[in-house]
Design an enzyme around this catalytic site. Structure first.
Site, PDB file in Angstrom:
ATOM      1  N   GLU A  73       0.818  -1.211   0.000  1.00 57.58           N
ATOM      2  CA  GLU A  73       0.000   0.000   0.000  1.00 57.58           C
ATOM      3  C   GLU A  73       0.848   1.256   0.000  1.00 57.58           C
ATOM      4  O   GLU A  73       0.499   2.260  -0.619  1.00 57.58           O
ATOM      5  CB  GLU A  73      -0.940   0.028   1.220  1.00 57.58           C
ATOM      6  N   ASP A  89      -0.659  -4.949   3.127  1.00 55.71           N
ATOM      7  CA  ASP A  89      -1.165  -3.718   3.744  1.00 55.71           C
ATOM      8  C   ASP A  89      -0.567  -3.682   5.146  1.00 55.71           C
ATOM      9  O   ASP A  89      -0.966  -4.454   6.023  1.00 55.71           O
ATOM     10  CB  ASP A  89      -2.705  -3.720   3.806  1.00 55.71           C
ATOM     11  N   ILE A  91      -0.721  -1.565   7.636  1.00 58.12           N
ATOM     12  CA  ILE A  91      -1.725  -1.271   8.670  1.00 58.12           C
ATOM     13  C   ILE A  91      -3.022  -0.934   7.943  1.00 58.12           C
ATOM     14  O   ILE A  91      -3.145   0.144   7.350  1.00 58.12           O
ATOM     15  CB  ILE A  91      -1.293  -0.086   9.569  1.00 58.12           C
ATOM     16  N   ASP A  92      -3.970  -1.865   7.951  1.00 56.81           N
ATOM     17  CA  ASP A  92      -5.284  -1.558   7.391  1.00 56.81           C
ATOM     18  C   ASP A  92      -6.151  -1.045   8.537  1.00 56.81           C
ATOM     19  O   ASP A  92      -6.329  -1.737   9.538  1.00 56.81           O
ATOM     20  CB  ASP A  92      -5.925  -2.798   6.761  1.00 56.81           C
ATOM     21  N   THR A  94      -5.752   2.609   9.288  1.00 50.37           N
ATOM     22  CA  THR A  94      -4.757   3.558   9.825  1.00 50.37           C
ATOM     23  C   THR A  94      -5.398   4.605  10.733  1.00 50.37           C
ATOM     24  O   THR A  94      -4.786   5.031  11.718  1.00 50.37           O
ATOM     25  CB  THR A  94      -4.004   4.240   8.654  1.00 50.37           C
ATOM     26  N   ASP A 216      -6.191  -4.141   0.549  1.00 52.78           N
ATOM     27  CA  ASP A 216      -7.250  -4.137   1.568  1.00 52.78           C
ATOM     28  C   ASP A 216      -7.976  -5.487   1.604  1.00 52.78           C
ATOM     29  O   ASP A 216      -8.309  -5.993   2.657  1.00 52.78           O
ATOM     30  CB  ASP A 216      -8.316  -3.065   1.281  1.00 52.78           C
TER      31      ASP A 216
HETATM   32  C1  LIP Z   1      -9.078   1.887   5.037  1.00 54.25           C
HETATM   33  C2  LIP Z   1     -10.074   0.762   5.166  1.00 54.25           C
HETATM   34  C3  LIP Z   1     -11.354   1.318   5.716  1.00 54.25           C
HETATM   35  C4  LIP Z   1     -11.949   2.010   4.549  1.00 54.25           C
HETATM   36  C5  LIP Z   1     -11.062   3.144   4.120  1.00 54.25           C
HETATM   37  C6  LIP Z   1      -9.622   2.719   3.910  1.00 54.25           C
HETATM   38  P1  LIP Z   1      -6.413   2.184   5.287  1.00 54.25           P
HETATM   39  O1  LIP Z   1      -7.761   1.425   4.751  1.00 54.25           O
HETATM   40  O2  LIP Z   1      -9.707  -0.384   5.682  1.00 54.25           O
HETATM   41  O3  LIP Z   1     -12.267   0.366   6.193  1.00 54.25           O
HETATM   42  O4  LIP Z   1     -13.253   2.409   4.780  1.00 54.25           O
HETATM   43  O5  LIP Z   1     -11.582   3.677   2.954  1.00 54.25           O
HETATM   44  O6  LIP Z   1      -9.437   2.072   2.697  1.00 54.25           O
HETATM   45  O7  LIP Z   1      -6.374   3.457   4.515  1.00 54.25           O
HETATM   46  O8  LIP Z   1      -6.594   2.407   6.727  1.00 54.25           O
HETATM   47  O9  LIP Z   1      -5.335   1.235   4.960  1.00 54.25           O
END
Ligand code: LIP
Length: 272
Positions: A73, A89, A91-92, A94, A216
């Site tokens: 990512e 990813d 940290i999904d 963030t 994601d």
């Molecule tokens: C996030 C997601 C979150 C989504 C955001 C974003 P990030 O990923 O996991 O649920 O609604 O649009 O994509 O940016 O924290 O890696």
């Protein structure tokens, strides 16, 4: 490269080792974390840890499998010759991470011949390690996962998420205006990967979101699928940035038809 069940287990074992270490490092770095940079909008943030954890994962993967490719990512884009690609990813979720919340995860998917063959989602603050191999089932902390028993849409607890741009959010709110009165209730957890694992674990019945990227959904979509969910986009497409839906068969089709009719895969009449 075509993979046997043994190959997939071996790849998963590497992914699990690396995700555990990355999860530990990220969890240790959560307290006091601040925004380092922004991406698509001022609320689409990156922390120092997103970058450091992705770099750690990239290094660990290439140390053990130097001929593989890595896509991340935060920018990792390494092309190797083996036909195996690691999608990361770091940290999904963030924003959850930034606010000291629990629902964020390190996600690592392993792709061979264009298919995800192994995936791990580590949510270290929750103490949850989700794993799956293609054809080998999905597990959380070693326990086999199965989606919740089938329910009609009006009895379904549905998770969703929102993008970062105001235009996209306006359309997502429009879609939600119609969806909300037709379901049991809505949840917005803040991590797409944790949401997909929630479907796998039967903690929600379904999930949908527009705007996801392969990092994601990669690992978590395999986990949901192996737990019995159907995961895809509209009209038979695989999960894609336009729309990703996950639910057990039957409920998937009901939710799919509602979302298709609402333009949930668009940013509205002017947004395309
Ligand atoms: C996030 C997601 C979150 C989504 C955001 C974003 P990030 O990923 O996991 O649920 O609604 O649009 O994509 O940016 O924290 O890696």
């Amino acid at each position: 490269m075509s993979t046997s069940a043994e190959d997939r287990s071996a790849l998963l074992a590497i992914a699990v080792d690396i995700a555990r270490e990355a999860g530990r490092v990220a969890a240790e770095g959560q307290a006091g974390i601040d925004v380092l940079d922004t991406k698509s909008t001022p609320t689409d943030v990156v922390t120092e840890m997103d970058r450091a954890v992705e770099e750690l994962i990239r290094e660990r993967v290439l140390a053990r499998r130097p001929d593989d490719s890595v896509l991340g990512e935060e920018g990792a884009d390494e092309t190797g010759s083996s036909g195996v690609r690691w999608i990361v990813d770091p940290i999904d979720g963030t924003v959850n991470y930034l606010y000291g919340r629990e629902d964020w995860a390190v996600c690592i998917a392993v792709e061979a011949e264009g298919r995800t063959v192994a995936g791990v989602v580590a949510a270290p603050v929750r103490g949850d390690l989700y794993t799956a191999t293609l054809g080998g089932g999905a597990y959380c902390n070693g326990e086999r996962l199965a989606v919740a028993p089938p329910v009609p849409l009006d009895m379904a607890l549905v998770a969703t998420g929102f993008g970062y741009s105001a235009r996209r959010r306006a359309q997502q709110a429009e879609v939600l205006r119609t969806v909300l009165p037709r379901v049991r209730d809505i949840r917005r957890g803040g991590s797409a990967a944790v949401d997909l694992c929630g479907v796998a674990r039967g903690r929600t019945n379904a999930y949908y979101e527009r705007g996801l990227n392969p990092w994601d959904w990669g690992a978590a979509a395999l986990i949901a699928q192996e737990a019995g969910a159907r995961v895809g986009g509209l009209h038979g497409a695989p999960p894609n940035p336009d729309l990703t839906i996950a639910a057990p068969p039957g409920l998937f089709e009901e939710l799919h038809d509602l979302l298709a009719g609402l333009g949930a895969d668009t940013d509205g009449p002017e947004g395309g």
